[in-house]
Design an enzyme around this catalytic site. Structure first.
Site, PDB file in Angstrom:
ATOM      1  N   LYS A   1       0.836  -1.201   0.000  1.00 42.68           N
ATOM      2  CA  LYS A   1       0.000   0.000   0.000  1.00 42.68           C
ATOM      3  C   LYS A   1       0.872   1.253   0.000  1.00 42.68           C
ATOM      4  O   LYS A   1       0.605   2.222  -0.714  1.00 42.68           O
ATOM      5  CB  LYS A   1      -0.975  -0.025   1.197  1.00 42.68           C
ATOM      6  CG  LYS A   1      -2.092  -1.061   0.990  1.00 42.68           C
ATOM      7  CD  LYS A   1      -2.911  -1.390   2.231  1.00 42.68           C
ATOM      8  CE  LYS A   1      -3.879  -2.550   1.898  1.00 42.68           C
ATOM      9  NZ  LYS A   1      -4.678  -3.000   3.030  1.00 42.68           N
TER      10      LYS A   1
ATOM     11  N   GLN B   1      -5.066  -1.657   9.138  1.00 42.41           N
ATOM     12  CA  GLN B   1      -4.956  -2.996   8.564  1.00 42.41           C
ATOM     13  C   GLN B   1      -5.585  -4.028   9.503  1.00 42.41           C
ATOM     14  O   GLN B   1      -5.273  -4.069  10.693  1.00 42.41           O
ATOM     15  CB  GLN B   1      -3.470  -3.309   8.309  1.00 42.41           C
ATOM     16  CG  GLN B   1      -3.218  -4.600   7.572  1.00 42.41           C
ATOM     17  CD  GLN B   1      -3.758  -4.611   6.139  1.00 42.41           C
ATOM     18  OE1 GLN B   1      -3.824  -3.588   5.477  1.00 42.41           O
ATOM     19  NE2 GLN B   1      -4.162  -5.766   5.670  1.00 42.41           N
TER      20      GLN B   1
ATOM     21  N   ASP C   1     -11.376   2.460   3.199  1.00 42.80           N
ATOM     22  CA  ASP C   1     -11.723   1.037   3.069  1.00 42.80           C
ATOM     23  C   ASP C   1     -13.224   0.865   2.808  1.00 42.80           C
ATOM     24  O   ASP C   1     -13.659  -0.212   2.407  1.00 42.80           O
ATOM     25  CB  ASP C   1     -11.414   0.305   4.391  1.00 42.80           C
ATOM     26  CG  ASP C   1     -10.070  -0.397   4.395  1.00 42.80           C
ATOM     27  OD1 ASP C   1      -9.682  -0.936   3.353  1.00 42.80           O
ATOM     28  OD2 ASP C   1      -9.418  -0.395   5.464  1.00 42.80           O
TER      29      ASP C   1
END
Ligand code: GUN
Length: 284
Positions: free
Chosen positions: A52, A96, A119
């Site tokens: 990422k 995460q 997200d």
């Protein structure tokens, strides 16, 4: 023999578009920023987080990494989220998952400001996806849609079967296919006649988390087969949910693992972060 759908190629195109738009924003003095939070030492999470950060560099974003120790408390993590919520250089916040067991994942997801929730996990954004009016794309399902679209096949009216009902993949995946007028069936661990239902699918999306779960007898001739699985075998090899070697002989299109859905998820995250930056600067 199925045609291979290359996530590497499709994701490169998406990232190139993001990079171009970012260069225009930078000329106006706006640099999108993504904060990536990792708690603990999960090796798979470390690999994802590194990818990422690398993608942020590729498209011209700032990235800020917060690596917290395994024993971090929920309070400490919520404090960091609050700080990032109030930091104007941060357009997107990504925590995460999975988080260590002392931390309630939902509490963390709910604490992220919806306009920084790149997200699209916050209930506000999940609701927006449900009604089809959304700015943030659910990253993995949106990546799958790009892969299906790259085949040129029209989803409308097609029989679409999603195996898996997770909040991250299965449920939003089904919504995106439905918004495009697919006839969607969601299968899961309690589904009866799973093989028969799958055999009816023009578009089959596997998000099960079990190596080689989808076998050739479960696949219709010429179907589009998308493999969201990322399973680590005992020999260390990465493998999807689909028995690639045999399904490839029957499907019309198939995604490989690695190099299929994985790179797409990250490309769509970049797209969401760009969207967040535009929102924060009143450009959309
Ligand atoms: N863990 C596995 N996939 C994801 C993802 O898409 N987002 C986050 N935040 N964590 C994950």
């Amino acid at each position: 023999m199925a045609k291979l759908i290359s996530g590497k190629e499709v994701s490169s195109k998406v990232k190139a578009e993001v990079r171009e738009e970012t260069a225009e924003l930078v000329k106006k003095g706006i640099k999108p920023g993504l904060a990536v939070v990792i708690v603990g030492n999960d090796p798979a999470s470390r690999v994802y987080v590194n990818s990422k950060k690398k993608a942020c560099e590729e498209v011209g974003f700032s990235s800020f990494e917060y690596a917290l120790p395994e024993e971090t408390t929920q309070e400490e993590l919520l404090e960091l989220v609050s700080k990032l919520n109030n930091d104007d250089s941060v357009d997107g916040i990504l925590c995460q998952l999975p988080l260590p067991e002392q931390i309630d994942e939902n509490a963390v997801i709910n604490a992220i400001k919806p306009d920084k929730d790149v997200d699209a996990f916050h209930p506000f954004n999940v609701g927006k996806i449900m009604i089809g009016d959304f700015a943030f794309l659910p990253c993995t399902p949106a990546g799958v849609m790009e892969l299906i679209d790259s085949t040129g096949v029209d989803i409308s009216g097609k029989s679409c079967v999603v195996i898996g009902r997770s909040n991250i993949v299965g449920k939003p995946m089904s919504m995106l296919l439905l918004h495009r007028n697919g006839t969607v069936t969601i299968c899961h661990s309690r589904t009866k006649n799973l093989a028969e239902i799958c055999r009816n699918a023009d578009i089959l999306v596997a998000a099960v988390g079990k190596a080689n779960f989808v076998t050739a007898d479960m696949v219709k001739d010429g179907a589009i087969v998308i493999d969201v699985g990322m399973n680590r075998l005992e020999n260390g090899k990465l493998c999807g949910d689909v028995d690639f070697e045999n399904v490839e002989k029957k499907a019309g299109y198939i995604t490989p693992v690695p190099g299929g859905v994985g790179p797409m998820t990250i490309a769509m995250l970049m797209k969401n972060t760009l969207t967040a930056a535009k929102m924060h600067n009143n450009l959309i």
